[in-house]
Every structure is written in C-alpha cells, then in structure tokens.
Motif scaffolding. Sequence first.
Motif, short mmCIF file in Angstrom:
data_model
loop_
_atom_site.label_atom_id
_atom_site.label_comp_id
_atom_site.label_asym_id
_atom_site.label_seq_id
_atom_site.Cartn_x
_atom_site.Cartn_y
_atom_site.Cartn_z
N THR A 8 0.83 -1.20 0.00
CA THR A 8 0.00 0.00 0.00
C THR A 8 0.86 1.26 0.00
O THR A 8 0.58 2.21 -0.73
CB THR A 8 -0.95 0.00 1.21
OG1 THR A 8 -1.71 -1.20 1.20
CG2 THR A 8 -1.89 1.16 1.16
N SER A 71 -8.95 3.49 -4.57
CA SER A 71 -9.82 2.98 -3.52
C SER A 71 -10.78 1.93 -4.06
O SER A 71 -11.01 0.90 -3.41
CB SER A 71 -10.59 4.13 -2.87
OG SER A 71 -11.45 3.65 -1.88
N LEU A 74 -8.61 -1.27 -4.84
CA LEU A 74 -8.19 -1.94 -3.61
C LEU A 74 -9.38 -2.49 -2.84
O LEU A 74 -9.31 -3.58 -2.27
CB LEU A 74 -7.36 -0.99 -2.74
CG LEU A 74 -6.02 -0.57 -3.36
CD1 LEU A 74 -5.36 0.50 -2.50
CD2 LEU A 74 -5.10 -1.76 -3.56
N GLY A 75 -10.48 -1.76 -2.82
CA GLY A 75 -11.69 -2.26 -2.18
C GLY A 75 -12.24 -3.50 -2.86
O GLY A 75 -12.75 -4.41 -2.21
N ASP A 78 -9.99 -6.27 -1.77
CA ASP A 78 -10.27 -6.58 -0.36
C ASP A 78 -11.62 -7.26 -0.15
O ASP A 78 -11.84 -7.91 0.87
CB ASP A 78 -10.27 -5.29 0.48
CG ASP A 78 -8.88 -4.75 0.75
OD1 ASP A 78 -7.89 -5.48 0.57
OD2 ASP A 78 -8.79 -3.57 1.14
N GLN A 104 -7.42 -1.29 1.11
CA GLN A 104 -8.17 -0.03 0.93
C GLN A 104 -8.06 0.83 2.19
O GLN A 104 -7.82 2.03 2.10
CB GLN A 104 -9.63 -0.33 0.62
CG GLN A 104 -10.46 0.91 0.36
CD GLN A 104 -11.92 0.57 0.13
OE1 GLN A 104 -12.47 -0.33 0.77
NE2 GLN A 104 -12.55 1.29 -0.80
#
Length: 117
Positions: A8, A71, A74-75, A78, A104
């Motif tokens: 990250t 975001s 990454l979300g 995730d 995220q």
Amino acid sequence: MKNDELVTNALYQELFVENVAIYSKRLSRVDDLSSSLGVFDKTRKIYSNLTDDEKETITNLIKVVIADTASVVLGTIDGTHIPNNIDGDFELFYKNEQIQGDLQDYFLELVETNNVI
C-alpha cells in the motif's frame, strides 16, 4: 511493516508522489501547444491559460480521481467494494503472503494522514 502495508505504501508513493509530479510537469510544458490533438495536449493548452490557483485546483482534482480509482480497485481486491457482475472473491499474494483484506483501509489512511485531498 507487514507486506500489505508495504504494498500500500509503494502504491501511494507511486501514485501521489511520482505520478502527480509527472502529471504536473507534463501539464506545465508549454512547447508545441497548438500542433497536437491528443486529450493530454488539449488539456495542456487549457491548463497553460489558468491562474496558479486554478492550476492547483486541477492538480487537486487529479489527486481526488487517483484516490477514488485506487480505492475502488483496492476495495474490490479486499472484498469491501463489489463492482457489478463481479461475484467472486479475489486473492492477492505478495512474497507468498496473502495480503488482501485491509489494502483499501491502509491506502485511505495514507491519503488522509498526508492531507492529499
């Protein structure tokens, strides 16, 4: 530092330190503004006529777009953001360690901590 935080942090550095600097530099170039019809060159032509405050606003908009895009990606990895037509889980490994789950959150924490947007 855990691998998910390492990844990250690397993404944050690439996007907000390196890429924003590259975009700003490219937008500030004033050579040959009239000859190209590409989107970036058209944007440079508009950008060259802006005040410094307006240029800063455009740079901040670029940062918002980068943050929102990263975001979402990454979300999705995730499992906290589910795009249309995606109904499975993702697994992301770095150095043989599964790292998805908090990417995220770590990324947005960096954005907020560094007052990027």
